[in-house]
Design a protein around this motif. Sequence first.
Motif, PDB file in Angstrom:
ATOM      1  N   ALA A  24       0.799  -1.229  -0.029  1.00 33.51           N
ATOM      2  CA  ALA A  24      -0.082  -0.082   0.046  1.00 33.51           C
ATOM      3  C   ALA A  24       0.825   1.339   0.044  1.00 33.51           C
ATOM      4  CB  ALA A  24      -0.994  -0.252   1.343  1.00 33.51           C
ATOM      5  N   LEU A  25       1.942   1.179   0.825  1.00 29.62           N
ATOM      6  CA  LEU A  25       2.743   2.367   1.019  1.00 29.62           C
ATOM      7  C   LEU A  25       3.482   2.676  -0.285  1.00 29.62           C
ATOM      8  CD1 LEU A  25       3.715   2.368   4.670  1.00 29.62           C
ATOM      9  CD2 LEU A  25       1.838   3.340   3.711  1.00 29.62           C
ATOM     10  N   ALA A  26       3.769   1.566  -1.041  1.00 27.21           N
ATOM     11  CA  ALA A  26       4.636   1.944  -2.202  1.00 27.21           C
ATOM     12  C   ALA A  26       4.029   2.508  -3.263  1.00 27.21           C
ATOM     13  CB  ALA A  26       4.882   0.475  -3.017  1.00 27.21           C
ATOM     14  N   THR A  27       2.550   2.812  -3.277  1.00 22.98           N
ATOM     15  CA  THR A  27       1.889   3.242  -4.182  1.00 22.98           C
ATOM     16  C   THR A  27       1.689   5.002  -3.841  1.00 22.98           C
ATOM     17  OG1 THR A  27      -0.493   2.964  -2.991  1.00 22.98           O
ATOM     18  CG2 THR A  27       0.584   1.303  -4.771  1.00 22.98           C
ATOM     19  N   GLN A  28       1.991   5.201  -2.659  1.00 23.95           N
ATOM     20  CA  GLN A  28       1.832   6.580  -1.978  1.00 23.95           C
ATOM     21  C   GLN A  28       2.657   7.554  -2.675  1.00 23.95           C
ATOM     22  OE1 GLN A  28      -0.789   7.466   0.216  1.00 23.95           O
ATOM     23  NE2 GLN A  28      -1.310   5.638  -0.212  1.00 23.95           N
ATOM     24  N   PRO A  29       2.399   8.804  -2.733  1.00 24.82           N
ATOM     25  CA  PRO A  29       3.305   9.917  -3.498  1.00 24.82           C
ATOM     26  C   PRO A  29       4.464  10.552  -2.287  1.00 24.82           C
ATOM     27  CG  PRO A  29       1.277  11.029  -2.839  1.00 24.82           C
ATOM     28  CD  PRO A  29       1.161   9.555  -2.631  1.00 24.82           C
ATOM     29  N   GLY A  30       5.175  11.274  -2.857  1.00 18.90           N
ATOM     30  CA  GLY A  30       6.341  11.799  -2.017  1.00 18.90           C
ATOM     31  C   GLY A  30       7.214  10.954  -1.554  1.00 18.90           C
ATOM     32  N   LEU A  31       7.545  11.215  -0.132  1.00 12.92           N
ATOM     33  CA  LEU A  31       8.626  10.580   0.831  1.00 12.92           C
ATOM     34  C   LEU A  31       8.294   9.009   0.918  1.00 12.92           C
ATOM     35  CD1 LEU A  31      11.234  10.557   2.445  1.00 12.92           C
ATOM     36  CD2 LEU A  31       9.730  11.422   4.278  1.00 12.92           C
ATOM     37  N   GLU A  75       8.193  15.231   1.259  1.00 14.04           N
ATOM     38  CA  GLU A  75       8.787  15.012  -0.309  1.00 14.04           C
ATOM     39  C   GLU A  75      10.266  14.567   0.114  1.00 14.04           C
ATOM     40  OE1 GLU A  75       7.474  15.269  -3.025  1.00 14.04           O
ATOM     41  OE2 GLU A  75       5.572  15.576  -2.320  1.00 14.04           O
ATOM     42  N   ALA A  76      10.647  13.570  -0.727  1.00 15.58           N
ATOM     43  CA  ALA A  76      12.046  13.279  -0.524  1.00 15.58           C
ATOM     44  C   ALA A  76      12.743  13.997  -1.407  1.00 15.58           C
ATOM     45  CB  ALA A  76      12.158  11.617  -1.000  1.00 15.58           C
ATOM     46  N   PRO A  77      14.149  14.313  -0.950  1.00 15.53           N
ATOM     47  CA  PRO A  77      14.836  15.204  -1.949  1.00 15.53           C
ATOM     48  C   PRO A  77      15.635  14.382  -2.957  1.00 15.53           C
ATOM     49  CG  PRO A  77      15.876  15.051   0.174  1.00 15.53           C
ATOM     50  CD  PRO A  77      14.566  14.272   0.372  1.00 15.53           C
ATOM     51  N   VAL A  78      15.388  13.039  -3.009  1.00 10.85           N
ATOM     52  CA  VAL A  78      16.256  12.288  -3.976  1.00 10.85           C
ATOM     53  C   VAL A  78      14.942  11.238  -4.679  1.00 10.85           C
ATOM     54  CG1 VAL A  78      18.464  11.814  -2.771  1.00 10.85           C
ATOM     55  CG2 VAL A  78      16.588  10.307  -1.909  1.00 10.85           C
TER      56      VAL A  78
END
Length: 495
Positions: A81-88, A233-236
Motif C-alpha cells: 500500500a505504501l509503495a503506491t503513495q506519493p512523495g517521501l 517530499e523526498a529530496p532524492v
Amino acid sequence: MKDARELAQKVWSYANVLYDDGVGVADYVEQITCLLFLKMDEERAENMNEPSLVPEGYRWGDLKGKSGPELEQQYRHTLEALATQPGLLGTIYRKAQNKIQDPAKLRRLVSLIDAETWIGLPVDVKGNIYEDLLERTASESKTGAGQYFTPRPLIDAIVEVMQPGIGESVHDPACGTGGFLIAAYEHMRKGEKDRTRLRRLRRETFTGRDITDGVVRLCAMNLYLHGIGGEEEAPVAQGDSLIDDDGRRYDKVLTNPPFGKKSSYTFVGADGAAGREAMTYERQDFIATTSNKQLNFLQHITTILAENGSAAVVLPDNVLFEGGAGERIRRKLLERFDFHTLLRLPTGIFYKPGVKANVLFFDKKPAAETPWTKHLWIYDLRTNQHFTLKERPLERHHLDDFVACFKPGRRAEREESERFRCFSYDELVARDKANLDIFWLKDESLEDADSLPAPEVLAAEIVENLEAALEQFRSVAEELSGGGEKETPEKDAAE
C-alpha cells in the motif's frame, strides 16, 4: 539515553539471527528502514501532535499488535500500500518486499524497534545509528551496498575543499546512500543560527538520484533521519541520471558514479539464453556517444553544472587515459572548464579491491576564446601509500596535507611540494591523447617485494589492466570497421 554505537549494535545484532534464515545484510537494513519509519511516524503523531504521514490501516499501531501469519500478512499489505503513495512514502517503500518469512522472527524485530523511542533521540544520534548500519552493511556485503559506499573521510575532505554555502544548490546524480549530501549539509549548517536560512538549507538545497530502488530507499531514510528534506517530499528520486537533461542546473555537484566501465542491460534471446548488450546514450549535449558510463557521467555533469558552478567527481583511471571518446572529453574539459585539481587516490580504500580512482575538481565557465584551464594541479596520494579496509583504513588525517595544499578559496597561493605538482595547459594537451594519468614519485614497491600489495589486490589490478587493454583493442577494431564510438552533433554543454 543510550550511546549511539550501543543502540546500533543492538539493532545490528539481530542481523545474525536472520542471516541463518537467508536474509542478507542489505535485506535486513531494508526491513529496518521500512519498520523504523512506521515507528517514528507514530511517535511524531503521539509526541509532537503532528498528523501521520501514513494512511489509516497501515500504521505502526496496526502492525505491532499482531503476531504469526496475521503479522506477516499485515506487513506485506502495508509495504504494497505504501509503495503506491506519493512523495517521501512512495520513495521509501517503492518495490519494498518482506524478506523475513518466519513470522516469529518478524515479531522479534518489531518488538526490538518498538522498545526504543526514536523520535526523541537527537538528529545526530539517529543519523549516526543509521550511518553505522549502512557502513556495516557495506563492509560485510560481498556485493550490494559496498559499491555505493564512498569512504567517509574522503567525502569529508572533498566537502571541506569545495566549501558549499547556504544559498547554493547541491546535487549528486549517483547519490548512493547519501554520503556527499549529508556531509555537505553538516558543513553548511555549522555556525548558522538563523532559522529561516536553516530551514531553506534543509528543504531547498539538496537533491539526488540513483538508478537502484533499494539504494534510493536507504538514501531517503538516511537524509530523513539527518533532518534533510521535508516530511512529505523526498529530496532524492529513483531514475537513470544519464537518460536526459531535465534542464535543472546546480551550483555544486559532488558524486562518485558506480564502478564498472560499461553500461549494459540483460536480454533473453529466442533460445531462452540470457545475454548482455552495451548501452549507449544518444544525447545532443554529449560530444561523444559511448557505452563507458564514467565518461557519460562526466559529460552529464558538465551539462548540469550551473555557470560558475563547481564539481568534484570520483572517477577511475581509465577516464584519464582512454582514447577515442575519452580523449575528446578530456580536451573539452581542459578547454571549456577550469579543470584545476586532480587527486590521485590510493588503492585499498574502496570495497572493490584494486580500484584505482581519482577525484576531478573543475569549475564551469562561460564561453571564451581561450582555454579556461591554465594549470592542472595534481596531488599524488597513491604512490607509496598502502591502505586496507580493516588493518589500515583511510582516516581523515591522511588527507590533511591534500586539504592544506588545495588552499580552498586561495588557489592563487598554491605551492608545489613532493606530492603536489602543477602542469600547464600546453603541457597537458601536448601529451599523447591528452593523457592525464601523470605520476612522478618513485614507487618503492617496485624495488621492495615486502611492500607489494596483497595478492587479491594485485590480481584485481591485473584483471583491470587486462580489461582496459582489451577495451582499447575493441575500440581500434570498431574504428577500423567503421562502427566505433562517434562524436555527437554538439549542442554546446557550456551554454
